[in-house]
Write an enzyme that holds these catalytic residues in place. Structure first.
Site, PDB file in Angstrom:
ATOM      1  N   GLU A 131      15.518 -18.170  21.503  1.00  0.00           N
ATOM      2  CA  GLU A 131      15.194 -17.862  22.891  1.00  0.00           C
ATOM      3  C   GLU A 131      15.147 -16.383  23.225  1.00  0.00           C
ATOM      4  OE1 GLU A 131      16.983 -21.419  25.411  1.00  0.00           O
ATOM      5  OE2 GLU A 131      18.214 -20.943  23.688  1.00  0.00           O
ATOM      6  N   ILE A 152      19.836 -11.931   9.531  1.00  0.00           N
ATOM      7  CA  ILE A 152      18.590 -12.700   9.544  1.00  0.00           C
ATOM      8  C   ILE A 152      18.551 -13.541   8.277  1.00  0.00           C
ATOM      9  CG2 ILE A 152      16.064 -12.536   9.452  1.00  0.00           C
ATOM     10  CD1 ILE A 152      17.294 -11.844  12.211  1.00  0.00           C
ATOM     11  N   GLY A 188       9.261 -27.957  20.850  1.00  0.00           N
ATOM     12  CA  GLY A 188      10.134 -28.582  21.846  1.00  0.00           C
ATOM     13  C   GLY A 188      10.411 -27.659  23.028  1.00  0.00           C
TER      14      GLY A 188
HETATM   15 MO1  MOS Z   1      16.230 -24.821  24.631  1.00  0.00          MO
HETATM   16  S1  MOS Z   1      15.410 -24.345  26.415  1.00  0.00           S
HETATM   17  O1  MOS Z   1      17.903 -24.825  24.860  1.00  0.00           O
HETATM   18  O2  MOS Z   1      15.436 -25.992  23.817  1.00  0.00           O
END
Ligand code: MOS
Length: 759
Positions: free
Chosen positions: A724, A649, A255
């Site tokens: 991210e 993790i 996505g």
């Molecule tokens: Mo993300 S760019 O918040 O799927």
């Protein structure tokens, strides 16, 4: 590929058996055998296939649209145009009270008007008995246009950019002290301009929709990161009750932000199914994805830094220009990371945007931070050259103790440890500090570093956890498994919380009939769902403890609830206790369930309260080694290490993959990815993987990923999102390594050999 995993640490609650382990993804077998069905893989007996016709002008009106030839093709069921099709209702407006709506999309009323807002906008839909027929007939539709003037050239239009507005959840500017004066007075300074090109989404699964109406009820198979918003959006646009819409999205083939909003393909598939009375599948071609799904904005950025001779920053300036679409999109948070990275006494940050007659921009992995850290971290490196100082040393001299702007405490920040560990593992000491001094045969060798940074968000998710009579635990939440192991980590957490074997836990997800999860965005899904899974498990344990203590002849009779622990498939006080199967059997219950429901208002209150107290973020250090051909200036990345402080993790295997995937995407940004837009027509001219170059195996070196695995005290289980942070800093680390190898600073992405040859 050998991967070094950090040692698993115990979680902050309960006894961790699964949290921290390198657990295989539970959806792995279904996906590798092909059993898992994606949105375009659901058969229906009356299935018809749709294809889009795209506008070929950037702005104007459709004066006529000739569909006769398309309609004459055998197997064509219908051709939908603005002349032939009832309009959808206008798109709903995003609201901060509905976080799932906070995604850019477009405001265009597809097929509801004769207006064209960008080159590539869908202007007709062909529905046919086969996908080939639909595509062929779509090529025969002949529109005529009245063209209007359009602004499509970012380079020409960026002078018209205006200051971006701050929102409740994101600030677009900041001022502390007098940064311009401090810069002018600084004994050492750099003042650089950077540019980054547009980027497009290239998930391995192109966007696809299968839409099936039954009266006013709609079943939608859709690859989405945002089930709640997709459902609400469709209900409003088609004027049907939300509860009659079922969105099924158990498998999503990537996505990255490109499936967080509702784009044309989804709406037009639903419309086509409504109009034709058939089940309709619209699987976008790669080219149609480029024309209908937004991508990352282009940017121009200025970073100016002033410093004393000892490297202490006196001025930090970061300004940016990005673009939106005139019919949608939103400004990116390009200077967001620069708010928190360095302890400068004078700071000026300002983002600007300009609307263009192009498809709306949208979120794409670390929107803002990915390109913002390219500029900031390149400039810091350049300042290190100017000072004759090691770039890690320069960063450490400016490492803040508290947030440089707001003065809040960091929830936990360990960039010093991250860099120390990385420098040791990467062999930073072997780096000859002179430019162009390291060689491997004829190749020039360079080493560069950059800081990675992404805020740690937690949104909200509703969850139920049910214990069944046979001892199976069912976790239900409409979370999104976009390919990163999102459901697997929740199974690990639930197994630990309830003390059951992982095989006993089943997670149901990707379905709007389930308790609503959050959207999978902002690196926030895992923390959001985990908080609710933990809370639901706690509730469930309380109920089960009550049942266990009341069971006839219970060994837990008289024990204090606080002494009761979940372990070994049951509840125990010391070595006395009952299995879950025994507890349910003695209570005569088929199952026991507990749930957690969240409210947006409660969430917003918590978010705003916490933001005043802490700055929470995942951080990291990217270490890059490149080899550059001295004649052709071809750049090959030869070695990579990313060290991250990403809290606890949960799953060592999926976390390494997630971080490594971010780094690979960053390599594309650094060296090859570039959406080419014809400045005259606004047309994307490279809408294919043969001409838009994402990294392939030959471009990607061995990637080492390590982490500190220290819990964040203010996040559930101490975890921070990692979707991210991996991409941030990557392009700067490459640029800095190239600078070290060649002495040349490329400030314009991607770093291609023509730019290096020209410098
Ligand atoms: Mo993300 S760019 O918040 O799927």
């Amino acid at each position: 590929m050998s991967v070094k995993y950090a040692e698993a640490e115990p979680a902050t609650t309960g006894a961790a058996k699964y949290v921290g382990q390198a657990v295989d993804r539970l959806d792995g077998p279904a996906k590798t055998t092909g059993e898992a069905r994606y949105a375009a893989e659901h058969p229906y007996p009356d299935l018809a296939y749709a294809a889009l016709v795209h506008a070929t002008i950037p702005r104007g009106r459709i004066t006529a649209i000739d569909t006769a030839a398309a309609r004459a093709v055998r197997g064509v069921i219908d051709v939908l145009t603005h002349e032939s099709t009832p309009a959808m209702k206008p798109p709903p407006k995003p609201s901060v009270l509905d976080l799932s709506s906070m995604v850019s999309g477009t405001t265009v009323n597809y097929l509801g008007t004769d207006e064209v807002h960008w080159n590539g906008q869908p202007i007709a839909v062909v529905v046919a008995e086969t996908p080939e027929t639909a595509r062929y007939a779509a090529s025969l539709v002949r529109p005529a246009y009245q063209e209007l003037p359009a602004a499509t050239d970012f380079e020409a239009e960026k002078q018209h950019a205006v200051p971006q507005k701050s929102s409740l959840i994101a600030e677009a500017s900041a001022n502390k002290g007098d940064a311009p004066a401090a810069l002018a007075a600084a004994p050492y300074a750099v003042d650089l301009t950077f540019s980054t090109p547009p980027h497009n989404h290239n998930a391995i699964e192109p966007h696809a929709t299968t839409a099936v109406w039954d009266g006013d009820r709609l079943t939608l198979h859709e690859g989405t990161q945002n089930i709640p918003w997709t459902r609400r959006h469709l209900a409003l646009r088609f004027g049907v009750p939300e509860k009659g819409i079922r969105i099924l999205s158990p498998n999503v083939g990537g996505g990255f932000g490109g499936k967080a909003s509702v784009w044309a393909g989804t709406l037009l598939a639903v419309l086509a199914a409504r109009v034709t009375g058939r089940a309709v599948r619209l699987a976008l071609t790669r080219e149609s994805v480029y024309h209908t799904v937004g991508g990352r904005t282009a940017s121009t950025q200025r970073v100016a830094l002033g410093a004393e001779a000892d490297g202490r920053l006196t001025a930090l300036i970061h300004t940016s220009v990005s673009r939106t679409g005139r019919s949608g999109g939103s400004g990116e948070q390009i200077t967001a990371a620069s708010r928190h990275l360095y302890a400068a006494p004078n700071i000026h940050l300002q983002q600007h945007t300009v609307p263009l007659d192009l498809l709306a921009n949208t979120f794409m992995r670390a929107p803002g931070e990915s390109i913002g850290t390219f500029a900031m971290e390149s400039a810091v490196d350049e300042l290190a050259w100017k000072l004759g100082m090691d770039p890690i040393e320069l960063r450490m001299r400016n490492e803040p103790e508290r947030d440089p702007l707001g003065g809040q405490a960091f929830s936990a920040r360990r960039l010093r440890e991250v860099y120390a560990l990385g420098a040791e593992r990467f062999g930073w000491r072997e780096r000859d500090p002179r430019a162009g001094a390291m060689r491997d045969g004829r190749w020039l060798v360079g080493m560069g570093v950059a800081t990675a940074y992404h805020p740690s968000l937690q949104m909200m998710a509703s969850v139920t956890v049910r214990l069944e009579a046979g001892g199976t635990v069912v976790v239900r939440s409409g979370l999104h498994e976009v390919g990163m192991g999102a459901a697997t980590v929740q199974a690990q957490i639930a197994a630990d919380e309830l003390g059951v074997p992982l095989e006993k836990v089943r997670v149901e997800y990707g379905d709007s009939d389930l308790p609503p999860g959050t959207q999978a965005a902002g690196s926030a899904q895992t923390a959001s769902v985990a908080a609710s899974v933990i809370a639901a498990c706690e509730k469930l344990k309380r109920t089960l403890t009550g049942l266990a203590r009341r069971a006839p002849g219970s060994p837990l009779r008289g024990s204090r609830p606080a002494d009761v622990r979940a372990r070994d498939g049951g509840l125990y006080a010391g070595d006395r206790g009952l299995t879950y199967v025994e507890i349910l059997a003695s209570a005569g219950r088929g199952h026991v369930e507990a749930g957690v429901k969240t409210s947006t208002l409660a969430f917003m209150a918590k978010f705003l309260r916490e933001r005043r107290k802490w700055v929470k973020a995942a951080t990291g250090a990217q270490f890059c080694e490149v080899r550059v051909d001295p004649d052709t200036m071809e750049v090959r990345v030869s070695r990579w290490l990313g060290v991250f402080d990403a809290g606890t993790i949960i799953n060592a295997r999926t976390a390494a993959s997630q971080l490594r995937g971010g780094i690979v995407m960053g390599l594309g940004m650094a060296l090859s990815e570039h959406t080419l837009i014809d400045p005259r027509s606004g047309r994307v001219v490279n809408p294919s993987l043969s001409e838009y170059h994402v990294p392939v195996h030959a471009d990607v070196p061995h990637i080492d990923v390590e982490w500190l695995n220290e819990p964040d005290p203010n996040m559930p289980l101490g975890l921070r999102g990692i979707g991210e942070v991996g991409i941030t800093g990557v392009a700067a680390a490459v640029a800095n390594a190239v600078r070290h190898a060649t002495g040349k600073r490329v400030a314009d992405l991607p770093i291609t050999l023509d730019k290096l040859l020209e410098l």
